[in-house]
Design a protein around this motif. Sequence first.
Motif, mmCIF file in Angstrom:
data_model
loop_
_atom_site.group_PDB
_atom_site.id
_atom_site.type_symbol
_atom_site.label_atom_id
_atom_site.label_comp_id
_atom_site.label_asym_id
_atom_site.label_seq_id
_atom_site.Cartn_x
_atom_site.Cartn_y
_atom_site.Cartn_z
ATOM 1 N N VAL A 1 -45.441 -12.598 -5.314
ATOM 2 C CA VAL A 1 -46.073 -12.578 -6.655
ATOM 3 C C VAL A 1 -45.409 -13.308 -7.670
ATOM 4 C CG1 VAL A 1 -46.369 -10.737 -8.301
ATOM 5 C CG2 VAL A 1 -46.811 -10.138 -6.175
ATOM 6 N N PHE A 2 -46.337 -14.318 -8.296
ATOM 7 C CA PHE A 2 -45.766 -15.131 -9.325
ATOM 8 C C PHE A 2 -46.183 -14.739 -10.644
ATOM 9 C CE2 PHE A 2 -45.376 -18.739 -12.014
ATOM 10 C CZ PHE A 2 -44.373 -19.466 -11.684
ATOM 11 N N TYR A 3 -45.205 -14.486 -11.590
ATOM 12 C CA TYR A 3 -45.627 -13.745 -12.956
ATOM 13 C C TYR A 3 -45.828 -14.954 -13.806
ATOM 14 C CZ TYR A 3 -44.199 -9.231 -11.386
ATOM 15 O OH TYR A 3 -43.856 -8.318 -10.558
ATOM 16 N N THR A 4 -46.931 -14.728 -14.728
ATOM 17 C CA THR A 4 -47.312 -15.568 -16.113
ATOM 18 C C THR A 4 -47.539 -14.241 -16.934
ATOM 19 O OG1 THR A 4 -49.737 -15.914 -15.033
ATOM 20 C CG2 THR A 4 -47.881 -17.609 -14.748
ATOM 21 N N THR B 1 -53.111 -19.020 -17.855
ATOM 22 C CA THR B 1 -52.070 -19.727 -17.361
ATOM 23 C C THR B 1 -51.825 -19.268 -15.601
ATOM 24 O OG1 THR B 1 -50.678 -17.808 -18.252
ATOM 25 C CG2 THR B 1 -50.796 -20.125 -19.505
ATOM 26 N N GLY B 2 -52.167 -17.891 -15.635
ATOM 27 C CA GLY B 2 -52.043 -17.835 -14.033
ATOM 28 C C GLY B 2 -52.888 -18.424 -13.137
ATOM 29 N N MET B 3 -54.146 -18.773 -13.810
ATOM 30 C CA MET B 3 -55.119 -19.504 -12.961
ATOM 31 C C MET B 3 -54.457 -21.022 -12.666
ATOM 32 S SD MET B 3 -57.608 -18.177 -11.360
ATOM 33 C CE MET B 3 -58.451 -19.911 -11.022
ATOM 34 N N GLU B 4 -53.782 -21.449 -13.863
ATOM 35 C CA GLU B 4 -53.144 -22.798 -13.589
ATOM 36 C C GLU B 4 -52.162 -22.893 -12.591
ATOM 37 O OE1 GLU B 4 -53.274 -25.451 -15.587
ATOM 38 O OE2 GLU B 4 -54.702 -25.072 -17.215
ATOM 39 N N VAL B 5 -51.384 -21.687 -12.175
ATOM 40 C CA VAL B 5 -50.387 -21.551 -11.329
ATOM 41 C C VAL B 5 -51.207 -21.661 -9.998
ATOM 42 C CG1 VAL B 5 -48.783 -20.285 -10.069
ATOM 43 C CG2 VAL B 5 -48.674 -20.489 -12.477
ATOM 44 N N CYS C 1 -49.819 -11.352 -16.445
ATOM 45 C CA CYS C 1 -50.617 -11.906 -15.343
ATOM 46 C C CYS C 1 -49.602 -12.202 -14.110
ATOM 47 C CB CYS C 1 -51.167 -13.321 -15.874
ATOM 48 S SG CYS C 1 -52.524 -13.925 -14.587
ATOM 49 N N THR C 2 -50.464 -11.870 -13.037
ATOM 50 C CA THR C 2 -49.833 -12.231 -11.723
ATOM 51 C C THR C 2 -50.922 -13.196 -10.861
ATOM 52 O OG1 THR C 2 -51.171 -10.290 -10.829
ATOM 53 C CG2 THR C 2 -48.661 -9.992 -11.652
ATOM 54 N N THR C 3 -50.005 -14.060 -10.111
ATOM 55 C CA THR C 3 -50.871 -15.014 -9.080
ATOM 56 C C THR C 3 -50.117 -14.503 -7.741
ATOM 57 O OG1 THR C 3 -51.285 -16.698 -11.001
ATOM 58 C CG2 THR C 3 -51.345 -17.352 -8.601
ATOM 59 N N VAL C 4 -50.985 -14.117 -6.962
ATOM 60 C CA VAL C 4 -50.374 -13.496 -5.531
ATOM 61 C C VAL C 4 -50.923 -14.618 -4.719
ATOM 62 C CG1 VAL C 4 -50.431 -11.680 -4.347
ATOM 63 C CG2 VAL C 4 -50.538 -11.184 -6.502
ATOM 64 N N ALA C 5 -50.001 -14.906 -3.754
ATOM 65 C CA ALA C 5 -50.428 -15.698 -2.666
ATOM 66 C C ALA C 5 -49.707 -15.495 -1.263
ATOM 67 C CB ALA C 5 -49.876 -17.223 -3.140
ATOM 68 N N SER C 6 -50.324 -16.369 -0.295
ATOM 69 C CA SER C 6 -49.850 -15.958 1.099
ATOM 70 C C SER C 6 -48.306 -16.563 1.277
ATOM 71 C CB SER C 6 -50.665 -16.414 1.952
ATOM 72 O OG SER C 6 -50.970 -17.942 1.927
ATOM 73 N N GLN C 7 -47.823 -16.151 2.429
ATOM 74 C CA GLN C 7 -46.530 -16.741 2.618
ATOM 75 C C GLN C 7 -46.565 -18.164 2.922
ATOM 76 O OE1 GLN C 7 -43.467 -15.229 3.006
ATOM 77 N NE2 GLN C 7 -42.594 -17.082 3.166
ATOM 78 N N HIS D 1 -42.580 -19.518 -18.025
ATOM 79 C CA HIS D 1 -42.754 -19.204 -19.192
ATOM 80 C C HIS D 1 -41.556 -18.602 -19.579
ATOM 81 C CE1 HIS D 1 -47.051 -19.885 -19.094
ATOM 82 N NE2 HIS D 1 -46.917 -19.375 -17.755
ATOM 83 N N SER D 2 -41.281 -18.563 -20.970
ATOM 84 C CA SER D 2 -40.078 -17.873 -21.577
ATOM 85 C C SER D 2 -40.037 -16.327 -21.291
ATOM 86 C CB SER D 2 -39.821 -18.191 -23.071
ATOM 87 O OG SER D 2 -39.596 -19.592 -23.173
ATOM 88 N N TYR D 3 -41.195 -15.974 -21.430
ATOM 89 C CA TYR D 3 -41.391 -14.351 -21.401
ATOM 90 C C TYR D 3 -41.802 -13.968 -19.739
ATOM 91 C CZ TYR D 3 -40.309 -13.479 -26.186
ATOM 92 O OH TYR D 3 -39.804 -13.619 -27.340
ATOM 93 N N THR D 4 -41.564 -14.967 -18.893
ATOM 94 C CA THR D 4 -41.873 -14.420 -17.571
ATOM 95 C C THR D 4 -41.626 -13.338 -17.278
ATOM 96 O OG1 THR D 4 -42.277 -16.916 -16.547
ATOM 97 C CG2 THR D 4 -41.699 -15.110 -15.199
ATOM 98 N N ALA D 5 -42.243 -12.462 -16.501
ATOM 99 C CA ALA D 5 -42.014 -11.174 -16.163
ATOM 100 C C ALA D 5 -41.444 -10.077 -17.082
ATOM 101 C CB ALA D 5 -41.400 -11.314 -14.766
ATOM 102 N N HIS D 6 -41.803 -10.169 -18.099
ATOM 103 C CA HIS D 6 -40.989 -9.513 -19.354
ATOM 104 C C HIS D 6 -41.308 -8.115 -18.721
ATOM 105 C CE1 HIS D 6 -44.902 -8.312 -21.362
ATOM 106 N NE2 HIS D 6 -45.276 -9.351 -20.922
ATOM 107 N N ALA D 7 -40.053 -7.290 -18.972
ATOM 108 C CA ALA D 7 -39.737 -5.937 -18.439
ATOM 109 C C ALA D 7 -40.948 -4.902 -19.122
ATOM 110 C CB ALA D 7 -38.297 -5.701 -18.756
ATOM 111 N N SER D 8 -41.190 -5.209 -20.405
ATOM 112 C CA SER D 8 -42.147 -4.262 -20.802
ATOM 113 C C SER D 8 -43.428 -4.255 -20.292
ATOM 114 C CB SER D 8 -42.098 -4.301 -22.425
ATOM 115 O OG SER D 8 -41.011 -4.002 -23.279
ATOM 116 N N GLY D 9 -43.994 -5.466 -20.272
ATOM 117 C CA GLY D 9 -45.186 -5.707 -19.342
ATOM 118 C C GLY D 9 -45.295 -5.213 -17.890
#
Length: 783
Positions: free
Chosen positions: A375-378, A383-387, A615-621, A640-648
């Motif tokens: 799981v990759f966080y944006t 921006t999730g689609m950019e990833v 946003c999350t971008t989820v991918a295979s191994q 991003h500076s606020y990647t995976a911010h805890a509140s979100g």
Amino acid sequence: MAPVGSGLWRTLRAHQVYGANTDVGKTIVSTVLCNAVQRQKQRAAFLKPVSTGALDDADNRHLERYGAGALTKCLYQFDEPVSPHLAAKSKTIPRDEDLLASIHQTLSGWARSDIDFALVETAGGVHSPGPNGNSQADLYRPLRLPIVLVADSRLGGISSSISAYESLLIRGYDVQSVLLFRDEYYQNHEYIGDYFRNKSIPLVHLPAPPAKPSQTDPDAQQRDEEAMLAYYGQASRESEILRLLEEMTIKNKQRIERLEEMTDRAQELIWYPFTQHRGMQAKDITVIDSAHDDYFHTFGSSGTNQEGELRPTFDGSASWWTQGLGHGNPELSLSAAYAAGRYGHVMFAGTVHEPALSLAESLLKTLDNPRFSKVFYTDNGSTGMEVAIKMGLRAACDRYGWDASQEKINILGLKGSYHGDTIGVMDCSEPSTYNKKVEWYRGRGHWFDFPLVKMVDGQWKVEVPAELQEDLGPDAEFSSLGSVFDLNSRLDSDASQRYKKYIHRTIKDLVETHGMKFGALILEPVILGAGGMLFCDPLFQRCLTDVVREHPELFSPNATPAKTSPSWSGLPVVFDEVFTGLYRLGRPTSASFLDVHPDIAVNAKLLTGGLIPLCTTVASQEIFDTFSSPEKSDALLHGHSYTAHASGCTVAVDSLRAMSKMDKDGSWDGYRADWQNTTSSTASTPEVWSVWSNGLLKDLSCAEPVESVFAIGTVLSISLRDAEGAGYNSTAAKGLQQKLAAGGDQFNVHSRVLGNVLYLMSSVTSKPESLQELESLLRSALV
């Protein structure tokens, strides 16, 4: 029962009295304020929505006796001197909606009369339960009256007073004043006064009321009444009380003035998204004072029959597709506050915190895709689609030995696709209104035209574009929407063979004749949202995915199909589920409608229930391993500076949990039952349903102005006829949009249009009564 608007009137200063605890003197404070108003030759009124205990001891009776002529009213009286939820057990319990409507109706009536000032007094403390057991802080939230908080002057009162204030604040109330009694021993008023003074909230401390005379005194009642009359006469003349009443008047006036000037100020200062400002006027801007559940509370809405300055307006676009669990959801607000208090924001490069880890685990379980492992966080869908694009193209180039710096790598997709407004993903869509005037736009790909699913004249059909009918076959009719999604049966059909042959031939020609290289297949499963609510035949999307995966030789001569399913084949398959994912269409994923496990998927919007961007971008191994190398430059250098911010992340965990619970506990069974078609369904027919009724669709599809309709999950799409042709620049849906904006007696509707298409979207928690009223408005406008 109709929703109520927030309580705001020009001619009536209405406030709600909350107590920091039980027995803190709310009614005495209310009586002091009403006395002071009455002595200023104005009319005061006191409303007790719910009262418990003996009638003679009722708070409204106290006001009748000592309120200097103030009007009093109690809506529901229960005899037992216990909490309202217990006292109401042996009585007919009013629904929360009925109670709120009665309060609003009473206040509106007073606003039309000669009443200048009104207090609505709660029972017990801030979180004391109402008749149905709901916290009063949540029960009365739709009214959002400005608050008079009566603090606690007793031992422990500092803590309970500040806690009460914070509970109200986190629910979006405006606490405008705090009152409490002076106690020379504990002196809470000094500490609490400093606390609220720092927040620019006035605190008034009153002399303590006289002690009750001994019950052995034969004249106790008379002495008590005389003492209380003298007390109220003195307290109501105190300069701080008079100054507070003046501030209440000023604040009510200023609130209305601010709302009145907001459209002009917005017109002057704000550059709106997706808006052509030429010709736009201030009156075209909707002023939202607050929002709760499915409704904005809007100021100055045209065509209102609602009493007061604020009107409930149904949020017909689910606030650009984000709303899942309703505006002002207290559970999500508390989740966000908890994480903000625990973490604030902490960086996420090489660190981990519990919310991010919990969300990754929860999301992978929800998506239920055996390919997914990372799981990759944006911060938003674009921006999730950019990833996702970076992941997919790198994987393809790595496998096929392509050098993207020397040759153009394209994507495969569908016409009408939209994946966001950042430069990279703009290139993944065909030229359109959204991108063709962007100077850096360079469309990179091929976009298939495709058959559309729609209901026309009461009949579900798959409509094939005229120019493709020679290849794909004629239009087809279906007995139900479920049968459209019956891919187990349809994959053996002639249409499936035609689809696959056409797709295979087209890709082969693009590669061999035109020399194109493709690095990813990118699809919005089922519905292409921003492209005009285009409902793609799920069989076509399934066939497109199958051809790509089963024929890797199309993209590289020596490629062979993957031997194991977790490995991608042909091209990495990317699903953009930003719009259609996470129960928007009635299922945890829209991929499940196609029975396809993508290699990469992007989720946002409903991920946090509509509260916080994430946003999350989820991918295979295997996709992940493509970026593994001794070289730092080979890593996925995106963040991003606020990647995976805890509140979100915390809110998202709770949002997913809440929606999963609704999916399993029968919350949507009524909708499902309405969409069951026992005469045409078979054991293999998938369950497909919508919150919008089957009957509505059939009625609208037969209406003269309507070209076609469809509904699935929370989405309803209405395509209007346009003699000049459909498309984003059509104005055919404007008339319907204006009729909904005018609304009916209960509420009006804020909606968005995409050319000749007007769509409506509910949250997953929308009440059936609200949807039924909205359906009635649609029938009135179209049928």
